[in-house]
Design a protein around this motif. Structure first.
Motif, PDB file in Angstrom:
ATOM      1  N   ALA A   7     -33.451  -8.450  -8.701  1.00 27.99           N
ATOM      2  CA  ALA A   7     -33.044  -9.736  -8.104  1.00 27.99           C
ATOM      3  C   ALA A   7     -34.118 -10.280  -7.179  1.00 27.99           C
ATOM      4  CB  ALA A   7     -31.722  -9.576  -7.354  1.00 27.99           C
ATOM      5  N   ASP A   8     -34.754  -9.389  -6.389  1.00 23.35           N
ATOM      6  CA  ASP A   8     -35.843  -9.812  -5.504  1.00 23.35           C
ATOM      7  C   ASP A   8     -37.011 -10.356  -6.313  1.00 23.35           C
ATOM      8  OD1 ASP A   8     -34.452  -8.834  -3.223  1.00 23.35           O
ATOM      9  OD2 ASP A   8     -35.404  -6.855  -3.429  1.00 23.35           O
ATOM     10  N   LEU A   9     -37.334  -9.674  -7.389  1.00 21.61           N
ATOM     11  CA  LEU A   9     -38.431 -10.107  -8.255  1.00 21.61           C
ATOM     12  C   LEU A   9     -38.114 -11.463  -8.872  1.00 21.61           C
ATOM     13  CD1 LEU A   9     -41.176  -9.474  -9.519  1.00 21.61           C
ATOM     14  CD2 LEU A   9     -39.964  -8.225 -11.327  1.00 21.61           C
ATOM     15  N   ALA A  10     -36.888 -11.631  -9.343  1.00 18.54           N
ATOM     16  CA  ALA A  10     -36.482 -12.921  -9.924  1.00 18.54           C
ATOM     17  C   ALA A  10     -36.565 -14.035  -8.882  1.00 18.54           C
ATOM     18  CB  ALA A  10     -35.070 -12.828 -10.496  1.00 18.54           C
ATOM     19  N   GLU A  11     -36.149 -13.750  -7.646  1.00 17.44           N
ATOM     20  CA  GLU A  11     -36.226 -14.734  -6.570  1.00 17.44           C
ATOM     21  C   GLU A  11     -37.680 -15.144  -6.325  1.00 17.44           C
ATOM     22  OE1 GLU A  11     -34.764 -15.127  -1.920  1.00 17.44           O
ATOM     23  OE2 GLU A  11     -35.337 -13.139  -2.675  1.00 17.44           O
ATOM     24  N   GLU A  51     -39.103  -4.521 -20.376  1.00 22.58           N
ATOM     25  CA  GLU A  51     -39.190  -3.618 -19.222  1.00 22.58           C
ATOM     26  C   GLU A  51     -40.638  -3.335 -18.831  1.00 22.58           C
ATOM     27  OE1 GLU A  51     -36.832  -2.617 -17.086  1.00 22.58           O
ATOM     28  OE2 GLU A  51     -35.583  -3.981 -18.233  1.00 22.58           O
ATOM     29  N   GLU A  52     -41.491  -3.159 -19.827  1.00 21.82           N
ATOM     30  CA  GLU A  52     -42.907  -2.930 -19.545  1.00 21.82           C
ATOM     31  C   GLU A  52     -43.509  -4.149 -18.849  1.00 21.82           C
ATOM     32  OE1 GLU A  52     -47.030  -1.839 -21.950  1.00 21.82           O
ATOM     33  OE2 GLU A  52     -45.313  -2.587 -23.067  1.00 21.82           O
ATOM     34  N   GLU A  53     -43.159  -5.329 -19.343  1.00 17.04           N
ATOM     35  CA  GLU A  53     -43.702  -6.552 -18.740  1.00 17.04           C
ATOM     36  C   GLU A  53     -43.145  -6.774 -17.339  1.00 17.04           C
ATOM     37  OE1 GLU A  53     -45.942  -9.847 -17.950  1.00 17.04           O
ATOM     38  OE2 GLU A  53     -46.217  -8.186 -19.355  1.00 17.04           O
ATOM     39  N   ARG A  54     -41.909  -6.384 -17.106  1.00 16.40           N
ATOM     40  CA  ARG A  54     -41.350  -6.518 -15.753  1.00 16.40           C
ATOM     41  C   ARG A  54     -42.178  -5.695 -14.763  1.00 16.40           C
ATOM     42  NH1 ARG A  54     -35.774  -5.518 -16.198  1.00 16.40           N
ATOM     43  NH2 ARG A  54     -35.567  -7.726 -16.536  1.00 16.40           N
ATOM     44  N   ALA A  55     -42.574  -4.485 -15.159  1.00 17.36           N
ATOM     45  CA  ALA A  55     -43.383  -3.638 -14.282  1.00 17.36           C
ATOM     46  C   ALA A  55     -44.771  -4.238 -14.059  1.00 17.36           C
ATOM     47  CB  ALA A  55     -43.497  -2.232 -14.859  1.00 17.36           C
ATOM     48  N   VAL A  56     -45.383  -4.755 -15.107  1.00 18.21           N
ATOM     49  CA  VAL A  56     -46.710  -5.371 -14.980  1.00 18.21           C
ATOM     50  C   VAL A  56     -46.613  -6.622 -14.112  1.00 18.21           C
ATOM     51  CG1 VAL A  56     -48.582  -6.524 -16.238  1.00 18.21           C
ATOM     52  CG2 VAL A  56     -47.567  -4.427 -17.149  1.00 18.21           C
TER      53      VAL A  56
END
Length: 193
Positions: free
Chosen positions: A99-103, A170-175
Motif C-alpha cells: 500500500a505504501d508503494l502504491a501510494e 512480483e519480480e517487477e514490484r521488487a525492482v
C-alpha cells in the motif's frame, strides 16, 4: 536576514525535463511559531533537523510520496550527518508495504525519465514504451537516472523498460521498490545538500 520555518530551496541538479519532480523547501511568509525559526544560512541538514514536523514531512513527500516513509524520517530527527539520514531513508524504503508503494507510485511522474531535447520519433517511442509498461503493471515506470549524462538517458530508460516488461508482477514490484528507493535517496541527498 530572512528567517522562516524553511528557507529557499537548496540548489540541486536534476535532469532538465519539462516538469522535473523534485523536493522543495516551502518558504512561508513568516515563522508560524510551530517550530524554531531557521535562517537561510543553515546548511541543508541543519534546516531539515530543526524544521517544524509538518514542514519536514512535506519536504520529504517531495522525495517519496509515501506518508508513512515521510513521517518515519521526520520523527527520527535529528540526524547526526547526511549518511545517517540516507541510511534511515533506505531502511524506511525497505519497510514499505504494498500500500505504501502504491501510494508513492501514484505521485510519481514519467517526466523525470524524459530526456531534454529528444527528437519527436524518440519521444514517441519512449511514450509508447511507458504506456506499455503502465498497461502491464498498472503504475508508472520508475528508474533512477542519477549520475547519467543527458545523452545517456534515452537509451538507459528504453533499455530499462524493455528489460522490465519481461518481469513477472512480483519480480517487477521488487525492482520498482528498489528503483523508487534509489530515486528517493537521490532526491533526499539534494534536499539536504
Amino acid at each position: 536576514m530572512l528567517t522562516s520555518d524553511f528557507p529557499a530551496s537548496p540548489p540541486h541538479r536534476e535532469p532538465a525535463t519539462p516538469s522535473a519532480r523534485s523536493a522543495r523547501w516551502p518558504v512561508p511568509a513568516q515563522s508560524r511559531g510551530s517550530g524554531p525559526a531557521v535562517t537561510a544560512a543553515l546548511p541543508g541538514l541543519d534546516r531539515f533537523n530543526t524544521a517544524a514536523p509538518a514542514a519536514a514531512e512535506a519536504a520529504l513527500l517531495g522525495c517519496c510520496a509515501s506518508g508513512r516513509w515521510a513521517r518515519r524520517l521526520a520523527a527520527h530527527r535529528p540526524y547526526p550527518d547526511v549518511d545517517a539520514l540516507l541510511a534511515a531513508a533506505d531502511e524506511a524504503s525497505y519497510d514499505l508495504t504494498a500500500a505504501d508503494l502504491a501510494e508513492a507510485l501514484a505521485e510519481e511522474s514519467v517526466a523525470h525519465t524524459l530526456p531534454a531535447r529528444t527528437g519527436s520519433a524518440a519521444l514517441t517511442a519512449l511514450r509508447a514504451a511507458h504506456a506499455a509498461y503502465e498497461s502491464r503493471f498498472g503504475h508508472v515506470f520508475v528508474i533512477c537516472v542519477d549520475g547519467l549524462r543527458p545523452d545517456e538517458l534515452l537509451d538507459h530508460v528504453l533499455a530499462g523498460i524493455r528489460a522490465r516488461l519481461g518481469h513477472e508482477v512480483e519480480e517487477e514490484r521488487a525492482v520498482t521498490a528498489d528503483e523508487l528507493r534509489r530515486t528517493a535517496r537521490g532526491r533526499l541527498a539534494r534536499l539536504v545538500a
